[in-house]
Design a protein around this motif. Structure first.
Motif, PDB file in Angstrom:
ATOM      1  N   GLU A   1       8.049  16.215   8.004  1.00 15.23           N
ATOM      2  CA  GLU A   1       8.311  14.806   8.136  1.00 15.23           C
ATOM      3  C   GLU A   1       7.280  14.647   5.996  1.00 15.23           C
ATOM      4  O   GLU A   1       6.521  14.189   6.158  1.00 15.23           O
TER       5      GLU A   1
ATOM      6  N   SER B   1       5.128  16.109  13.637  1.00 15.00           N
ATOM      7  CA  SER B   1       5.389  14.328  14.618  1.00 15.00           C
ATOM      8  C   SER B   1       6.765  14.840  15.860  1.00 15.00           C
ATOM      9  O   SER B   1       7.178  15.488  15.762  1.00 15.00           O
TER      10      SER B   1
ATOM     11  N   GLN C   1       8.822  14.018  16.123  1.00 17.45           N
ATOM     12  CA  GLN C   1      10.493  13.079  16.046  1.00 17.45           C
ATOM     13  C   GLN C   1      11.126  13.597  16.615  1.00 17.45           C
ATOM     14  O   GLN C   1      12.756  12.902  17.268  1.00 17.45           O
TER      15      GLN C   1
ATOM     16  N   LYS D   1      11.767  12.917  20.457  1.00 16.32           N
ATOM     17  CA  LYS D   1      12.122  11.790  21.083  1.00 16.32           C
ATOM     18  C   LYS D   1      13.646  10.985  20.965  1.00 16.32           C
ATOM     19  O   LYS D   1      13.635  10.718  21.943  1.00 16.32           O
TER      20      LYS D   1
ATOM     21  N   ARG E   1      -0.571  17.501  10.077  1.00 12.32           N
ATOM     22  CA  ARG E   1       0.715  17.942   8.970  1.00 12.32           C
ATOM     23  C   ARG E   1      -0.327  19.051   7.910  1.00 12.32           C
ATOM     24  O   ARG E   1      -1.776  18.253   8.050  1.00 12.32           O
TER      25      ARG E   1
ATOM     26  N   GLN F   1      -1.062   8.944  16.003  1.00  7.91           N
ATOM     27  CA  GLN F   1       0.280   8.359  16.349  1.00  7.91           C
ATOM     28  C   GLN F   1       0.420   7.007  17.265  1.00  7.91           C
ATOM     29  O   GLN F   1       0.748   8.194  18.160  1.00  7.91           O
TER      30      GLN F   1
ATOM     31  N   HIS G   1      13.715  11.001   7.393  1.00 10.34           N
ATOM     32  CA  HIS G   1      13.620  12.367   7.509  1.00 10.34           C
ATOM     33  C   HIS G   1      14.917  12.850   7.405  1.00 10.34           C
ATOM     34  O   HIS G   1      15.558  10.795   7.255  1.00 10.34           O
TER      35      HIS G   1
ATOM     36  N   ARG H   1      18.808   6.232  13.755  1.00 12.27           N
ATOM     37  CA  ARG H   1      19.143   7.042  13.834  1.00 12.27           C
ATOM     38  C   ARG H   1      20.649   7.889  13.495  1.00 12.27           C
ATOM     39  O   ARG H   1      20.955   7.275  13.852  1.00 12.27           O
TER      40      ARG H   1
HETATM   41  N1  ASP Z   1       8.615  10.113  12.656  1.00 13.52           N
HETATM   42  C1  ASP Z   1       8.047   9.894  11.839  1.00 13.52           C
HETATM   43  C2  ASP Z   1       7.552   9.522  11.275  1.00 13.52           C
HETATM   44  O1  ASP Z   1       6.451   9.898  11.541  1.00 13.52           O
HETATM   45  C3  ASP Z   1       8.405   8.024  12.798  1.00 13.52           C
HETATM   46  C4  ASP Z   1       9.901   7.626  13.034  1.00 13.52           C
HETATM   47  O2  ASP Z   1      10.185   8.339  12.023  1.00 13.52           O
HETATM   48  O3  ASP Z   1       9.815   7.559  13.916  1.00 13.52           O
HETATM   49  O4  ASP Z   1       7.041   8.713  10.013  1.00 13.52           O
END
Ligand code: ASP
Length: 581
Positions: free
Chosen positions: A153, A175, A177, A180, A199, A213, A446, A486
């Motif tokens: 990220e 994250s 990411q 998910k 981070r 988040q 990303h 995505r």
């Molecule tokens: N993973 C991304 C972030 O942490 C959020 C996303 O693209 O859903 O900013």
């Protein structure tokens, strides 16, 4: 009643103790002839028995919700005695000047303050409402691992050595990411998580090494579906919280929408504060042939001349204006040209009267022709009393100064109304940006972000032109959430990796697992992740993320309460197969 001794007042004949628990404060009265109150020290924990009595008319306190009554104490127990305090917990005014590291070291005392309590209560209510909103819409809450593999990220990873195979490390997730997205391949369709992200990056007032988040992802959706979901959640949850907590905030409106290009052109940044107007204007074409060398030469050298109105700025002294110029120089401007828009022909020295009935004076006005001045006033939508400020630079560098100058002018003119939360979307970000130091293209978001279908054709020939199905939510000049649709096709993902200079072997080593997963019927999917800490900051108008976290780090990642990070035992070094070089 149980609670803590908030304030103790010894009024000779009687001792008054304000007893505090998380619901509020009530006054206790102790008659020293019957009970000895000496053991009651500030912030000790107490159990009290007594009778509720109406206060006499003159001693009632309308400012306290319990101000009409008091408790006449029959007996008390000290449940937990307290040492002398490191700071005056019950005095909000004095607490404002207490060193923050000390507050975090004694966080258990700091958090006892009603103002701090309220922040965590608000945070808890916000998360509950977010969960409810998503549960009602069929989302599953699913936890993903903390010990994992690097997921990029844009920050450094925090690494955890793996004892059984020295030299191997877990990475803590920047994250969730990848997980998910895998949950979408796994057919979960709608996922969310209150996710901790880690981070390792430079600390700022709105950043912490670990933060939270609201991470979510949905299958079979378009960008519009994700936008509507997050807008619905944002508006509903925020307006409920404003009402329930009696916050001094206007109810929030539907989110504004701007494309990235519009946002950059009008506000100089991708996170504009739209509590106020003041758009950037451009005069490049009007001053190409100007007698004012500074503008003409800059335009010849490829710069653009853009500027901002400073409403009411015509009363600023020369010294004030040069202060503003120094501010711009701090952010890389070579200088800042300006002139005043006077209110009348006798408003100051050297006023120039213009045929449109307006007046200008000072700064660079005397070097500009009448027609140039008229065009500038019209581009700037200027009004009498303004100061007009100009920056000459190439587009990106100019934006970097103009957006900060705009916020500065907004703050100085009182336009950043603390009672307003202005949420909105910034859409259609570029997919990649050129990294001149690294000599390569980097993802703006990303590497899993989908390029817009219609721009896919430029991926190899003109990558800078490719826009992504990528969106941010911003609020009052800060980023709240980032998300995207995505890539679910392995061939497109491979082209993106290629563009980012990630070769086949590295792709396999870093992302082989996800590339393989995408070969087993990956659904189209997309998501977003708003920051929870940031959200509470917006609601409370806090500039500092530490104020909305129970146990924040200070400085560059230090926890003064735990004294972490801390050295480890020599045995542990050996066990982990580690050595300081
Ligand atoms: N993973 C991304 C972030 O942490 C959020 C996303 O693209 O859903 O900013």
């Amino acid at each position: 009643m149980n609670g803590w001794a908030h304030k103790i007042r010894d009024l000779g004949g009687l001792t008054f103790v304000d007893l505090r628990d998380r619901s509020g404060i009530v006054q206790m009265v102790i008659d020293p002839a019957k009970l000895d109150p000496k053991e009651i020290r500030s912030e000790c924990c107490l159990a009290v028995r007594g009778k509720v009595a109406l206060r006499s008319e003159e001693t009632r306190n309308a400012k306290m919700s319990t101000g009409d009554i008091e408790i006449v104490v029959d007996a008390f127990d000290i449940l937990g005695p307290a040492k002398p305090l490191p700071f005056p917990v019950s005095d909000e005014d004095q607490m404002r000047s207490v060193n923050e590291e000390l507050r975090v070291k004694y966080r258990y005392l700091d958090l006892r303050r009603p103002s701090m309590h309220r922040k965590l209560a608000l945070r808890s209510a916000a998360v509950t409402k977010m969960r409810r909103y998503l549960d009602e819409r069929g989302f599953y809450e699913i936890e993903t691992p903390i010990f994992t593999k690097s997921t990029p990220e844009g920050a450094r990873d925090y690494l955890v050595p793996y004892r059984l195979e020295p030299g191997k490390f877990y990475a803590l997730p920047q994250s969730p990411q990848q997980y998910k997205q895998i949950l979408m391949v796994a057919g979960m369709e709608r996922y969310y998580q209150i996710a901790r992200c880690f981070r390792d990056e430079a600390q700022r007032a709105d950043r912490q090494p670990e933060f939270t988040q609201l991470d979510m992802e949905m299958s079979f959706v378009t960008q519009e579906d994700v936008l509507q979901l997050i807008e619905g959640l944002g508006v509903t949850v925020t307006n409920e919280l404003i009402a329930e907590f009696g916050m001094d905030l206007e109810p929030i409106e539907p989110f504004f929408r701007l494309t990235y290009d519009e946002s950059m052109a009008r506000y100089g940044c991708d996170k504009p504060d739209l509590r106020f107007g003041l758009e950037i204007f451009e005069i490049t074409d009007h001053v190409r042939e100007s007698g004012f060398g500074v503008f003409k030469n800059a335009v010849e050298a490829g710069s653009r001349i853009r500027g901002l109105r400073y409403p009411g700025g015509s009363i600023l002294s020369r010294k004030d204006v040069s202060g503003l110029e120094d501010f711009c120089k701090e952010y890389g401007a070579k200088g800042m040209a300006s002139f005043y828009v006077a209110k009348s022909a006798d408003d100051g020295e050297g006023v120039i009267s213009l045929p449109n009935g307006m007046f200008v004076r000072g700064g660079c006005s005397k070097f500009l022709s009448e027609s140039e001045l008229l065009s500038i006033l019209s581009e700037a939508k200027s009004e009498p009393g303004d100061l007009l400020c100009f920056i000459a630079d190439e587009y990106a560098a100019g934006n970097n100064v103009l957006y900060r100058l705009r916020n500065e002018i907004g703050s100085r003119c009182g336009l950043r109304d603390p009672r307003k939360l202005k949420f909105g979307f910034v859409l259609d970000f570029p997919l990649v940006e050129w990294n001149p130091e690294g000599g390569r293209w980097d993802s703006v978001h990303h590497p899993f972000t989908a390029p817009k279908a219609e721009d896919l054709q430029y991926l190899e020939t003109d990558p800078g032109k490719v826009r992504a199905d990528c969106y941010d939510v911003v609020c009052n000049g800060a980023e709240w959430a980032s998300g995207s649709i995505r890539i679910n096709r392995p061939d497109v993902q491979a082209r993106i990796f290629h563009l980012l200079g990630i070769d086949e072997a590295t792709q396999q080593a870093r992302f082989g697992h996800i590339l393989e997963a995408f070969q087993y019927g990956a659904p189209p999917h997309g998501g977003i992740a708003p920051g929870i800490d940031r959200y509470i900051m917006f609601l409370l108008g806090e500039d500092n993320i530490r104020e909305v976290m129970a146990f924040p780090k200070v400085g560059s990642g230090y926890d003064p309460f735990m004294d972490a990070p801390s050295p480890i035992d020599p045995m542990q070094w050996a066990e982990l197969g580690l050595r300081l070089s």
